[in-house]
Design a protein around this motif. Structure first.
Motif, PDB file in Angstrom:
ATOM      1  N   MET A  67       0.775  -1.172  -0.047  1.00  0.00           N
ATOM      2  CA  MET A  67      -0.064  -0.019   0.100  1.00  0.00           C
ATOM      3  C   MET A  67       0.923   1.357   0.046  1.00  0.00           C
ATOM      4  SD  MET A  67      -2.672   0.986   2.798  1.00  0.00           S
ATOM      5  CE  MET A  67      -1.686   1.064   4.124  1.00  0.00           C
ATOM      6  N   VAL A  68       0.689   2.388  -1.041  1.00  0.00           N
ATOM      7  CA  VAL A  68       1.243   3.371  -0.958  1.00  0.00           C
ATOM      8  C   VAL A  68       0.390   4.498  -0.119  1.00  0.00           C
ATOM      9  CG1 VAL A  68       1.849   5.494  -2.375  1.00  0.00           C
ATOM     10  CG2 VAL A  68       2.422   3.065  -3.005  1.00  0.00           C
ATOM     11  N   THR A  69       1.153   4.962   0.776  1.00  0.00           N
ATOM     12  CA  THR A  69       0.294   6.171   1.551  1.00  0.00           C
ATOM     13  C   THR A  69       1.357   7.414   1.910  1.00  0.00           C
ATOM     14  OG1 THR A  69      -1.364   6.465   3.372  1.00  0.00           O
ATOM     15  CG2 THR A  69       0.483   4.801   3.718  1.00  0.00           C
ATOM     16  N   HIS A  70       0.602   8.398   2.050  1.00  0.00           N
ATOM     17  CA  HIS A  70       1.549   9.450   2.668  1.00  0.00           C
ATOM     18  C   HIS A  70       1.008   9.820   4.192  1.00  0.00           C
ATOM     19  CE1 HIS A  70      -1.419  11.912   0.516  1.00  0.00           C
ATOM     20  NE2 HIS A  70      -1.604  12.291   1.629  1.00  0.00           N
ATOM     21  N   ASP A  71      -0.005   9.088   4.781  1.00  0.00           N
ATOM     22  CA  ASP A  71      -0.600   8.897   6.099  1.00  0.00           C
ATOM     23  C   ASP A  71       0.066   8.181   6.931  1.00  0.00           C
ATOM     24  OD1 ASP A  71      -2.167   8.892   8.354  1.00  0.00           O
ATOM     25  OD2 ASP A  71      -3.803   9.444   7.072  1.00  0.00           O
ATOM     26  N   GLY A  72       1.024   8.837   7.917  1.00  0.00           N
ATOM     27  CA  GLY A  72       1.835   7.914   8.904  1.00  0.00           C
ATOM     28  C   GLY A  72       0.942   6.932   9.732  1.00  0.00           C
ATOM     29  N   GLN A  73      -0.292   7.478  10.042  1.00  0.00           N
ATOM     30  CA  GLN A  73      -1.256   6.697  10.916  1.00  0.00           C
ATOM     31  C   GLN A  73      -1.657   5.689  10.271  1.00  0.00           C
ATOM     32  OE1 GLN A  73      -4.168   9.518  12.002  1.00  0.00           O
ATOM     33  NE2 GLN A  73      -3.913   9.175  14.069  1.00  0.00           N
ATOM     34  N   VAL A  74      -1.993   5.663   8.879  1.00  0.00           N
ATOM     35  CA  VAL A  74      -2.400   4.509   8.365  1.00  0.00           C
ATOM     36  C   VAL A  74      -1.208   3.611   7.910  1.00  0.00           C
ATOM     37  CG1 VAL A  74      -3.249   3.687   5.729  1.00  0.00           C
ATOM     38  CG2 VAL A  74      -4.261   5.752   6.850  1.00  0.00           C
ATOM     39  N   ALA A  75      -0.075   4.120   7.725  1.00  0.00           N
ATOM     40  CA  ALA A  75       1.265   3.364   7.443  1.00  0.00           C
ATOM     41  C   ALA A  75       1.564   2.157   8.835  1.00  0.00           C
ATOM     42  CB  ALA A  75       2.386   3.905   6.981  1.00  0.00           C
ATOM     43  N   ALA A  76       1.147   2.947   9.898  1.00  0.00           N
ATOM     44  CA  ALA A  76       1.720   2.381  11.134  1.00  0.00           C
ATOM     45  C   ALA A  76       0.825   1.169  11.367  1.00  0.00           C
ATOM     46  CB  ALA A  76       1.511   3.262  12.423  1.00  0.00           C
ATOM     47  N   GLN A  77      -0.451   1.063  10.757  1.00  0.00           N
ATOM     48  CA  GLN A  77      -1.196  -0.005  10.748  1.00  0.00           C
ATOM     49  C   GLN A  77      -0.816  -1.336  10.089  1.00  0.00           C
ATOM     50  OE1 GLN A  77      -3.729   0.098  12.959  1.00  0.00           O
ATOM     51  NE2 GLN A  77      -3.353   2.261  13.129  1.00  0.00           N
ATOM     52  N   THR A  78       0.303  -1.309   9.394  1.00  0.00           N
ATOM     53  CA  THR A  78       0.748  -2.199   8.484  1.00  0.00           C
ATOM     54  C   THR A  78       1.945  -2.775   9.208  1.00  0.00           C
ATOM     55  OG1 THR A  78       2.381  -0.876   7.334  1.00  0.00           O
ATOM     56  CG2 THR A  78       0.202  -0.941   6.281  1.00  0.00           C
ATOM     57  N   GLU A  79       2.725  -3.827   8.453  1.00  0.00           N
ATOM     58  CA  GLU A  79       3.480  -4.847   9.057  1.00  0.00           C
ATOM     59  C   GLU A  79       4.989  -4.350   8.862  1.00  0.00           C
ATOM     60  OE1 GLU A  79       2.864  -8.238   7.353  1.00  0.00           O
ATOM     61  OE2 GLU A  79       4.395  -9.339   8.524  1.00  0.00           O
ATOM     62  N   ARG A  80       5.051  -3.803   7.570  1.00  0.00           N
ATOM     63  CA  ARG A  80       6.458  -3.291   7.046  1.00  0.00           C
ATOM     64  C   ARG A  80       6.405  -2.064   6.530  1.00  0.00           C
ATOM     65  NH1 ARG A  80       9.200  -6.802   2.687  1.00  0.00           N
ATOM     66  NH2 ARG A  80      11.410  -5.676   2.526  1.00  0.00           N
ATOM     67  N   MET A  81       7.055  -0.858   7.134  1.00  0.00           N
ATOM     68  CA  MET A  81       6.914   0.458   6.336  1.00  0.00           C
ATOM     69  C   MET A  81       8.222   0.753   5.696  1.00  0.00           C
ATOM     70  SD  MET A  81       5.460   1.899  10.078  1.00  0.00           S
ATOM     71  CE  MET A  81       5.288   3.691   9.786  1.00  0.00           C
ATOM     72  N   LEU A  82       8.143   1.208   4.679  1.00  0.00           N
ATOM     73  CA  LEU A  82       9.150   1.384   3.762  1.00  0.00           C
ATOM     74  C   LEU A  82       8.993   2.849   3.465  1.00  0.00           C
ATOM     75  CD1 LEU A  82       9.044  -1.428   1.013  1.00  0.00           C
ATOM     76  CD2 LEU A  82      10.351  -1.238   3.222  1.00  0.00           C
ATOM     77  N   ILE A  92      14.786   3.282  -1.652  1.00  0.00           N
ATOM     78  CA  ILE A  92      14.357   3.129   0.075  1.00  0.00           C
ATOM     79  C   ILE A  92      15.288   3.549   0.863  1.00  0.00           C
ATOM     80  CG2 ILE A  92      13.492   1.279   1.556  1.00  0.00           C
ATOM     81  CD1 ILE A  92      12.627  -0.132  -1.146  1.00  0.00           C
ATOM     82  N   THR A  93      15.095   4.398   1.798  1.00  0.00           N
ATOM     83  CA  THR A  93      15.900   4.795   2.618  1.00  0.00           C
ATOM     84  C   THR A  93      15.978   4.500   4.010  1.00  0.00           C
ATOM     85  OG1 THR A  93      14.486   6.792   2.724  1.00  0.00           O
ATOM     86  CG2 THR A  93      16.399   7.352   1.196  1.00  0.00           C
ATOM     87  N   ARG A  94      14.677   3.863   4.108  1.00  0.00           N
ATOM     88  CA  ARG A  94      14.507   3.430   5.812  1.00  0.00           C
ATOM     89  C   ARG A  94      13.294   2.270   5.680  1.00  0.00           C
ATOM     90  NH1 ARG A  94      12.177   6.308  10.276  1.00  0.00           N
ATOM     91  NH2 ARG A  94      11.051   7.830   9.015  1.00  0.00           N
ATOM     92  N   GLU A  95      13.522   1.732   6.838  1.00  0.00           N
ATOM     93  CA  GLU A  95      12.552   0.412   6.840  1.00  0.00           C
ATOM     94  C   GLU A  95      12.177   0.191   8.094  1.00  0.00           C
ATOM     95  OE1 GLU A  95      13.219  -2.975   4.625  1.00  0.00           O
ATOM     96  OE2 GLU A  95      11.495  -4.194   5.599  1.00  0.00           O
ATOM     97  N   LYS A  96      10.761   0.152   8.453  1.00  0.00           N
ATOM     98  CA  LYS A  96      10.435   0.139  10.049  1.00  0.00           C
ATOM     99  C   LYS A  96       9.422  -0.872  10.159  1.00  0.00           C
ATOM    100  CE  LYS A  96       8.494   3.658  13.150  1.00  0.00           C
ATOM    101  NZ  LYS A  96       7.963   4.737  13.329  1.00  0.00           N
ATOM    102  N   GLN A  97       9.115  -1.592  11.424  1.00  0.00           N
ATOM    103  CA  GLN A  97       7.995  -2.390  11.533  1.00  0.00           C
ATOM    104  C   GLN A  97       7.006  -1.638  12.124  1.00  0.00           C
ATOM    105  OE1 GLN A  97       8.743  -5.542  14.517  1.00  0.00           O
ATOM    106  NE2 GLN A  97       9.591  -6.963  12.814  1.00  0.00           N
ATOM    107  N   GLY A  98       5.888  -2.148  11.509  1.00  0.00           N
ATOM    108  CA  GLY A  98       4.603  -1.425  12.107  1.00  0.00           C
ATOM    109  C   GLY A  98       3.974  -2.031  13.029  1.00  0.00           C
ATOM    110  N   ARG A  99       2.548  -1.754  13.403  1.00  0.00           N
ATOM    111  CA  ARG A  99       1.813  -2.304  14.636  1.00  0.00           C
ATOM    112  C   ARG A  99       1.189  -3.679  14.300  1.00  0.00           C
ATOM    113  NH1 ARG A  99      -1.653   2.548  16.425  1.00  0.00           N
ATOM    114  NH2 ARG A  99      -0.281   3.757  15.078  1.00  0.00           N
ATOM    115  N   HIS A 100       0.780  -3.587  13.204  1.00  0.00           N
ATOM    116  CA  HIS A 100       0.290  -4.875  12.455  1.00  0.00           C
ATOM    117  C   HIS A 100       0.954  -6.219  13.091  1.00  0.00           C
ATOM    118  CE1 HIS A 100      -2.270  -6.794   9.932  1.00  0.00           C
ATOM    119  NE2 HIS A 100      -1.649  -7.607   9.145  1.00  0.00           N
TER     120      HIS A 100
END
Lengths: 490, 260
Positions: free
Chosen positions: B201-216, B223-231
């Motif tokens: 999923m492409v999004t520019h909404d941090g809240q939405v992205a935080a619901q996923t498993e892997r944030m790029l 790709i400059t950074r990768e982070k785990q999401g709450r999912h």
């Protein structure tokens, strides 16, 4: 939910646009149908004229060839249509045949009148008679048969027109003209004449022809049967006397269409012309001597108007060339019509495909995003292309039906507006005596434009084809749209 | 760990703007495993949509390779790519992109046409999918009679129509209010958990992205950074057969060896 349903929904989605496009396409297709329909009608009428003319000329020629040995001798003008009498002699004139012994003040009694070139007693009747010819004493020209060489037979006939008299002022003088109802033709019905010489009509369509010894019977033309409202076996009244209808003939173009045939003596007594005739038909022994015999007759009786089969043939040929010229003109006009029609159809075809092309290009542009979506969700190029092709074809198919409806109502108007009219008036032959006939009668061939099932099918086919042609490029463009770019398009 | 579902190697994409070359992606490497729920974030012009178009075979990279289930789609001719899009990928768009002249069910049926499924089969599956996204009874509504949130649900149902390997969502919540935004993210998360659908999923909404498993995080085409999401925390990686622990992307359960 197929391609067809989607096409229908897309067309009906913008009703006003679809309606305008369908009307525009419909008119263009209606023009495409009407023009060929008009050309076909023109062609048929021209073809009809050609056939008519051809057969008339052939028949006339055949009859004239048969009667090449025939010489017609009459007194008076060789003009049919108006009969003239010398007005200073204050006689009834025109077609009306006044009995010479009628005591009506005509002043002509048999043998009484001379024209200044011959002795009294030479002429009978005076300046009247059927077809403007003058009645003459039956026995007066017996010398033709007895003194001239090369004469096979002399057939005296009496021709009297019956109808309504009308007075007419012309150049300060009063003339009487006759609106002809029928013409009585008296033929001497002896076996020597009827069996050997072509004096009677040949094309009998009902009953039988006149025979030697017939009396109290008539042979009617098809026109006569309508006038008398009679058929074979019926009894009809002619000038208060009754006759039985023995047969009906079809006028081959040589006979007048209003002439009825009977025994000469019947005709003479019926019209109070006992002892009088209007025409002497002289048959030469062979066609080689016809000209000589005609000259001899003229030398013997300069007052006679002498017409030979040869002259009739020449007249026919001149008529023929007149008609051929008219026909050539009609053909030229028809070919002009055809080339105009072709150009107009080309314009209509181009207009139809261009309308489809622009409408579909606009639609494709308008729906770029939809195309992108369809491709993104897995539609193939071919499916996208067929979707838009189908829309174009459907649009023009509906327009085709509308066009046929318009054409069925307005084809004559449309083709009348768009096509140069073909000259449809071509004279037809009329009258029994080619020598004394004006090619006056004209018949108007009517142009009947009709939409044949073939034409309707062709029109629908053309609609489908042009719809496909017009939407080919827009549909191809739609199918080639790159989805990523289409998605960006708003 | 099983083989990755998606592998991007040194993918670059350059657009021509007149005579000027504009790099959108440069030498990008990425692997996505089966069953992952990935979000891609980044500022405007960072190449998010370009990347998604590459992944969805809507566009081809200028260089590099893209393997989808071990097939190099960059080498596929355009005329065959539609089959990949038809069978492997489901799209969810920011503006829903439903066909306005078709009702909800017909929109969902649309991708199934290419697979020659029977008419009744298509109808049934479309109704099931609409039920799954919570739109039972709305099958015959045309898009203009549905709310934005409902339209996006139809769009998600359509993306699922052919049972794709990946769902690609381009700003799926961009046009939605916060309530609907939450509903849609929840729907996608549930799909990922319950059906095991891979979602990018492409999004520019941090809240939405935080619901996923892997944030790029994407910047200047990389790709400059990768982070785990709450999912991750929500996801219960358990085998439906033996309840043993499994990893995302596993095709068979490591404990009972049954197919997942």
């Amino acid at each position: 939910m197929g391609v067809i349903t989607r096409a229908v929904r897309n067309i009906s989605r913008r009703k006003m646009r679809a309606l305008l496009v369908i009307i525009a396409l419909g008119f263009s297709l209606a023009i495409m149908i009407s023009i060929p329909a008009g050309v076909i009608a023109n062609q048929e009428s021209a073809l009809g004229l050609t056939e008519n003319l051809g057969s008339t000329i052939t028949e006339t020629q055949a009859t004239i060839n048969q009667t090449l040995t025939q010489i017609d001798c009459t007194i008076g003008s060789s003009f049919e249509g108006f009969g003239f009498a010398a007005p200073d002699q204050s006689v009834p004139s025109g077609f009306d045949f006044t009995p010479p012994d009628g005591g009506d003040g005509s002043g002509f009694t048999p043998g009484q009148f001379g024209n200044g070139t011959g002795a009294p007693g030479q002429f009978g009747g005076g300046a009247f008679g059927g077809g403007g010819t003058t009645a003459m004493n039956e026995t007066f020209y017996n010398d033709i048969n007895s003194t001239l060489d090369g004469v096979a037979a002399v057939v005296p006939t009496l021709e009297v027109s019956e109808g309504t008299e009308e007075e007419m002022e012309m150049m300060g003088r009063t003339f009487t003209t006759l609106s002809v109802d029928y013409v009585i033709e008296g033929i001497p019905l002896t076996s020597e004449i009827v069996d050997n010489y072509p004096v009677l009509p040949t094309d009998i369509v009902d009953g039988r022809n006149l025979q030697a010894g017939d009396s109290g019977v008539v042979l009617l033309s098809e026109n006569n049967t309508l006038f008398f409202n009679a058929e074979v076996g019926d009894t009809i009244e002619i000038l208060d006397e009754t006759f039985e209808v023995i047969g009906v003939y079809s006028s081959s173009g040589v006979e007048s269409t209003t002439t009825l045939y009977m025994n000469l003596s019947d005709a003479q007594s019926l019209t109070n012309n006992t002892g009088y005739i209007t025409t002497l038909t002289v048959f030469a022994e062979s066609s080689d001597v016809v000209t000589d015999v005609a000259t001899e007759i003229n030398d013997l009786h300069p007052e006679l108007t002498v017409t030979t089969g040869q002259e009739r043939l020449e007249q026919l040929e001149s008529l023929q060339s007149t008609y051929e010229t008219a026909l050539e003109e009609a053909e030229a006009s028809l070919s002009q019509t055809q080339s105009t029609a072709f150009q107009e159809v080309v314009v209509a075809v181009a207009a139809t495909s261009l309308i489809v092309l622009f409408v579909m290009l606009y639609t494709v542009r308008e729906r770029t995003k939809e195309i992108g979506t369809l491709k993104a969700i897995g539609f193939s190029n071919w499916t996208v292309m067929s979707q838009f092709m189908l829309e174009g074809v459907m649009l023009s198919l509906i327009a085709g039906v509308v066009g046929i409806a318009i054409a069925s109502l307005a084809a004559p108007t449309l083709s009348g507006l768009l096509l140069p009219t073909v000259s449809q008036q071509v004279s037809t032959f009329g009258g029994a005596r080619m020598a004394t006939t004006n090619p006056g009668a004209t018949s108007t061939a009517t142009t009947a434009i009709s939409l044949t099932p073939e034409l309707i099918l062709i029109a629908l086919g053309a609609a489908v084809l042009l719809g496909a042609l017009g939407s080919l490029y827009p549909a191809w463009r739609a199918s080639r749209t790159r989805p990523a770019e289409a998605m960006r398009y708003e | 760990m099983s083989k990755p579902l998606l592998t991007l190697e040194k993918v670059s994409k350059t657009y021509m703007l007149g005579k000027r070359e504009v790099p959108a992606l440069s030498n990008l490497d990425l692997q996505v495993n089966k069953g992952e729920f990935v979000s891609i974030m980044g500022p405007s012009g960072s190449g998010k949509t370009t990347l998604l178009n590459m992944l969805g075979c809507l566009d081809k990279p200028t260089s590099g390779t893209l393997l989808l289930s071990d097939v190099d789609v960059t080498k596929m001719p355009e005329k065959d790519l539609y089959k990949i899009r038809l069978n492997k990928i489901g799209f969810v768009f920011q503006t829903f992109n439903l066909l306005p002249y078709l009702n909800a069910r017909e929109n969902v049926e649309l991708p199934m046409e290419g697979k020659f499924t029977s008419k009744t089969g298509r109808k049934q599956r479309a109704s099931e999918l609409l039920g799954m996204v919570g739109l039972s009874g709305r099958e015959r509504h045309r898009p203009q009679r549905l709310s934005a949130g409902e339209q996006q649900r139809v769009s998600i149902a359509r993306a699922l129509a052919n049972d794709p390997a990946i769902i690609l969502a381009d700003e799926p919540t961009g046009n939605l209010d916060s309530k609907n935004k939450y509903e849609i993210v929840k729907l996608l998360a549930n799909l990922n958990i319950n059906q095991g659908t891979t979602i990018i999923m492409v999004t520019h909404d941090g809240q939405v992205a935080a619901q996923t498993e892997r944030m790029l995080f994407l910047s200047d085409g990389k790709i400059t950074r990768e982070k785990q999401g709450r999912h991750v925390a929500k996801k219960k990686y358990t085998c439906p057969h033996c309840e043993g622990k499994i990893a995302p992307g596993d095709e068979r359960c490591p404990s009972c060896k049954k197919k997942l």
